[in-house]
Design a protein around this motif. Structure first.
Motif, PDB file in Angstrom:
ATOM      1  N   ARG A 318       0.829  -1.214   0.000  1.00  0.00           N
ATOM      2  CA  ARG A 318       0.000   0.000   0.000  1.00  0.00           C
ATOM      3  C   ARG A 318       0.860   1.259   0.000  1.00  0.00           C
ATOM      4  N   TYR A 319       2.054   1.178   0.544  1.00  0.00           N
ATOM      5  CA  TYR A 319       2.918   2.357   0.573  1.00  0.00           C
ATOM      6  C   TYR A 319       3.497   2.644  -0.815  1.00  0.00           C
ATOM      7  N   ILE A 320       3.724   1.587  -1.612  1.00  0.00           N
ATOM      8  CA  ILE A 320       4.125   1.803  -3.005  1.00  0.00           C
ATOM      9  C   ILE A 320       3.000   2.517  -3.750  1.00  0.00           C
ATOM     10  N   ALA A 321       1.793   1.998  -3.580  1.00  0.00           N
ATOM     11  CA  ALA A 321       0.634   2.580  -4.259  1.00  0.00           C
ATOM     12  C   ALA A 321       0.413   4.026  -3.843  1.00  0.00           C
ATOM     13  N   ALA A 322       0.479   4.291  -2.541  1.00  0.00           N
ATOM     14  CA  ALA A 322       0.252   5.649  -2.053  1.00  0.00           C
ATOM     15  C   ALA A 322       1.305   6.616  -2.583  1.00  0.00           C
ATOM     16  N   GLY A 323       2.559   6.175  -2.602  1.00  0.00           N
ATOM     17  CA  GLY A 323       3.619   7.028  -3.129  1.00  0.00           C
ATOM     18  C   GLY A 323       3.402   7.366  -4.585  1.00  0.00           C
ATOM     19  N   ALA A 324       2.962   6.370  -5.373  1.00  0.00           N
ATOM     20  CA  ALA A 324       2.730   6.594  -6.801  1.00  0.00           C
ATOM     21  C   ALA A 324       1.574   7.558  -7.019  1.00  0.00           C
ATOM     22  N   ILE A 325       0.481   7.347  -6.316  1.00  0.00           N
ATOM     23  CA  ILE A 325      -0.710   8.178  -6.507  1.00  0.00           C
ATOM     24  C   ILE A 325      -0.438   9.619  -6.063  1.00  0.00           C
ATOM     25  N   ARG A 326       0.274   9.785  -4.943  1.00  0.00           N
ATOM     26  CA  ARG A 326       0.602  11.141  -4.489  1.00  0.00           C
ATOM     27  C   ARG A 326       1.477  11.868  -5.504  1.00  0.00           C
ATOM     28  N   ALA A 327       2.295  11.113  -6.225  1.00  0.00           N
ATOM     29  CA  ALA A 327       3.182  11.722  -7.214  1.00  0.00           C
ATOM     30  C   ALA A 327       2.467  11.999  -8.540  1.00  0.00           C
ATOM     31  N   GLY A 328       1.216  11.523  -8.688  1.00  0.00           N
ATOM     32  CA  GLY A 328       0.451  11.815  -9.891  1.00  0.00           C
ATOM     33  C   GLY A 328       0.126  10.630 -10.768  1.00  0.00           C
ATOM     34  N   PHE A 329       0.459   9.398 -10.340  1.00  0.00           N
ATOM     35  CA  PHE A 329       0.122   8.213 -11.131  1.00  0.00           C
ATOM     36  C   PHE A 329      -1.399   8.052 -11.119  1.00  0.00           C
ATOM     37  N   PRO A 330      -2.039   7.799 -12.260  1.00  0.00           N
ATOM     38  CA  PRO A 330      -3.506   7.651 -12.289  1.00  0.00           C
ATOM     39  C   PRO A 330      -3.966   6.557 -11.330  1.00  0.00           C
ATOM     40  N   PRO A 331      -4.795   6.877 -10.349  1.00  0.00           N
ATOM     41  CA  PRO A 331      -5.203   5.897  -9.332  1.00  0.00           C
ATOM     42  C   PRO A 331      -5.832   4.638  -9.915  1.00  0.00           C
ATOM     43  N   GLU A 332      -6.576   4.787 -11.035  1.00  0.00           N
ATOM     44  CA  GLU A 332      -7.253   3.625 -11.625  1.00  0.00           C
ATOM     45  C   GLU A 332      -6.257   2.647 -12.251  1.00  0.00           C
ATOM     46  N   ARG A 333      -4.994   3.057 -12.386  1.00  0.00           N
ATOM     47  CA  ARG A 333      -3.974   2.185 -12.964  1.00  0.00           C
ATOM     48  C   ARG A 333      -2.977   1.692 -11.917  1.00  0.00           C
ATOM     49  N   VAL A 334      -3.296   1.911 -10.667  1.00  0.00           N
ATOM     50  CA  VAL A 334      -2.500   1.382  -9.553  1.00  0.00           C
ATOM     51  C   VAL A 334      -3.325   0.292  -8.882  1.00  0.00           C
ATOM     52  N   ILE A 335      -2.810  -0.931  -8.866  1.00  0.00           N
ATOM     53  CA  ILE A 335      -3.587  -2.071  -8.379  1.00  0.00           C
ATOM     54  C   ILE A 335      -2.849  -2.749  -7.235  1.00  0.00           C
ATOM     55  N   LEU A 336      -3.504  -2.814  -6.087  1.00  0.00           N
ATOM     56  CA  LEU A 336      -2.972  -3.524  -4.925  1.00  0.00           C
ATOM     57  C   LEU A 336      -3.467  -4.958  -4.958  1.00  0.00           C
ATOM     58  N   CYS A 337      -2.576  -5.908  -4.724  1.00  0.00           N
ATOM     59  CA  CYS A 337      -2.962  -7.318  -4.736  1.00  0.00           C
ATOM     60  C   CYS A 337      -2.556  -7.973  -3.427  1.00  0.00           C
ATOM     61  N   ARG A 338      -3.475  -8.690  -2.827  1.00  0.00           N
ATOM     62  CA  ARG A 338      -3.221  -9.366  -1.554  1.00  0.00           C
ATOM     63  C   ARG A 338      -2.548 -10.720  -1.740  1.00  0.00           C
ATOM     64  N   SER A 339      -2.702 -11.302  -2.922  1.00  0.00           N
ATOM     65  CA  SER A 339      -2.142 -12.636  -3.164  1.00  0.00           C
ATOM     66  C   SER A 339      -1.712 -12.754  -4.616  1.00  0.00           C
ATOM     67  N   LYS A 340      -0.871 -13.735  -4.884  1.00  0.00           N
ATOM     68  CA  LYS A 340      -0.461 -13.965  -6.270  1.00  0.00           C
ATOM     69  C   LYS A 340      -1.631 -14.490  -7.102  1.00  0.00           C
ATOM     70  N   LYS A 341      -2.523 -15.214  -6.486  1.00  0.00           N
ATOM     71  CA  LYS A 341      -3.697 -15.699  -7.222  1.00  0.00           C
ATOM     72  C   LYS A 341      -4.504 -14.523  -7.757  1.00  0.00           C
ATOM     73  N   GLN A 342      -4.739 -13.536  -6.900  1.00  0.00           N
ATOM     74  CA  GLN A 342      -5.457 -12.343  -7.337  1.00  0.00           C
ATOM     75  C   GLN A 342      -4.654 -11.583  -8.385  1.00  0.00           C
ATOM     76  N   LEU A 343      -3.350 -11.482  -8.176  1.00  0.00           N
ATOM     77  CA  LEU A 343      -2.481 -10.798  -9.121  1.00  0.00           C
ATOM     78  C   LEU A 343      -2.562 -11.436 -10.498  1.00  0.00           C
ATOM     79  N   HIS A 344      -2.455 -12.750 -10.546  1.00  0.00           N
ATOM     80  CA  HIS A 344      -2.473 -13.447 -11.830  1.00  0.00           C
ATOM     81  C   HIS A 344      -3.821 -13.290 -12.531  1.00  0.00           C
ATOM     82  N   ARG A 345      -4.874 -13.323 -11.774  1.00  0.00           N
ATOM     83  CA  ARG A 345      -6.207 -13.162 -12.372  1.00  0.00           C
ATOM     84  C   ARG A 345      -6.333 -11.783 -13.035  1.00  0.00           C
ATOM     85  N   MET A 346      -5.783 -10.761 -12.395  1.00  0.00           N
ATOM     86  CA  MET A 346      -5.903  -9.406 -12.923  1.00  0.00           C
ATOM     87  C   MET A 346      -4.918  -9.159 -14.071  1.00  0.00           C
TER      88      MET A 346
END
Length: 386
Positions: A318-346
């Motif tokens: 979440r800290y990677i995501a927050a740093g990116a979004i605060r710097a201007g990365f489009p929030p809809e293109r920042v994806i947090l994944c709790r597991s590799k299964k979820q990551l692979h599905r996305m």
């Protein structure tokens, strides 16, 4: 072939081998630099090198037993987890040549979460090595630059040699130019500029190559041998290994280790690829008090690069995501994944032509499984489309 001498070491007591011993440490690039040095030296000498990244105390005791009279130079990787580790390394095998690649945040949580404390722990190598030996430093690293000013002179009476791309150094790189899957550059040696080619991507690998050039030159390898050995260097698995797995579908496997500086270098390589869509999949482990700023730095840096989607995996993602979004990365293109299964599905929906994936994570996150997933799916889709 010149004989530099050698005698079998006794593993049960501190030893100083009767052959040149090159010790490589640092926060990033240890194994790559060690392999580059070994590749060059093997053009002139019979060498012993530590395998892979076997760089901890138990490994070094085994190396001491395995170095034999047939070996002319030993090239070893010295790892650090805790303060005092490098001193203990030198009590087993004392090197005469010490290479410190850089000082970053790897293992900073084990030394009080303070990078300056980590730098001092790395400097143990200088304090405990052969006091008349040679030290090789990267002056593009601010902490390494300070080592030449540290009060080592009370014991260490040897020489410092520096390498650099951005800062003036004894072995200075210039004219960097990407060429295929490698980089061409010039290096100044004894006042003359010589051309070299290193068959791996990333400016940070030019720094690694400069260290290998410097060590080899100080060991008497001619420039022609250095150029040949560097060109023959073989990149290690899971260290910025780029694979084409479909119609212009690239996967960069950098899943052996991860820290903020290493992620920065990997993102630079992703940006170099000429492709349509760039996707960064990042994960790191805890770094003590440096966990939040370290992860935030990675997110902010990703925002500065040409990255289209950012996936973050792990407990502190979440800290990677927050740093990116605060710097201007489009929030809809920042994806947090709790597991590799979820990551692979996305990720499945992104496996299409003209796409490059960077998979960068700490070894214990086992993100090499994500590399396997991407390669397998991309190959299957390619076959389906004929």
């Amino acid at each position: 072939m010149r004989r530099l001498g050698g005698k079998r070491a006794k593993a049960k007591q501190p030893v100083q081998l009767h052959l040149p011993v090159v010790a490589v440490t640092g926060s990033a690039g240890k194994t790559t630099t060690k392999e580059m040095i070994a590749s060059i030296l093997s053009t002139q000498f019979t060498i012993y090198k530590s395998r892979g990244n076997r760089n901890y105390l138990g490994n070094l005791k085994a190396h001491a037993q395995q170095i034999g009279p047939e070996h002319q130079v030993a090239v070893l990787e010295y790892g650090l987890l805790y303060k005092g580790d490098l001193t203990r390394h030198c009590r087993i095998i004392q090197p005469g040549y010490a290479v410190i690649t850089n000082i970053g945040s790897a293992h900073v949580g084990n030394v009080g979460s303070d990078i300056r404390a980590l730098a001092m722990a790395k400097s143990e190598l200088i304090r405990a090595m052969d006091p008349k030996g040679k030290v090789f430093l990267n002056v593009d690293c601010s902490y390494s630059r300070e080592f030449t000013q540290q009060p080592f002179r009370g014991r260490f009476q040897g020489e410092f040699f520096t390498i650099g791309i951005k800062h003036q150094a004894d072995y200075q790189a210039s004219g960097l130019k990407r060429e295929g899957d490698g980089i061409r550059f010039h290096c100044s040696i004894d006042g003359e500029r010589f051309p070299f080619f290193v068959p791996v991507r990333g400016e940070h690998n030019v720094s690694n190559a400069l260290l290998a050039i410097a060590v080899s030159h100080q060991l008497g390898v001619p420039v022609s041998g250095i150029e040949k050995g560097l060109r023959q260097f073989q990149p290690q698995n899971r260290r910025l290994t780029t694979m084409n797995v479909g119609p212009n579908v690239n996967v960069i496997d950098d899943t052996y280790s991860s820290n903020p500086q290493a992620v920065k270098a990997a993102l630079d390589v992703l940006e170099e690829l000429e492709t349509g869509t760039r996707i960064a999949i990042l994960g790191m482990l805890e770094m003590g008090r440096y966990t939040v700023p370290g992860h935030s730095f990675v997110g902010k840096y990703a925002c500065r690069k040409q990255v289209d989607y950012l996936y973050a995996l792990g407990k502190h993602a979440r800290y990677i995501a927050a740093g990116a979004i605060r710097a201007g990365f489009p929030p809809e293109r920042v994806i947090l994944c709790r597991s590799k299964k979820q990551l692979h599905r996305m990720l499945h929906e992104h496996i299409r032509p003209d796409t490059s994936f960077l998979v960068k994570g700490s070894h214990r996150l086992r993100m090499n499984r994500t590399v396997d997933f991407l390669c397998r799916k991309a190959s299957a889709i390619s076959e389906q489309n004929g």
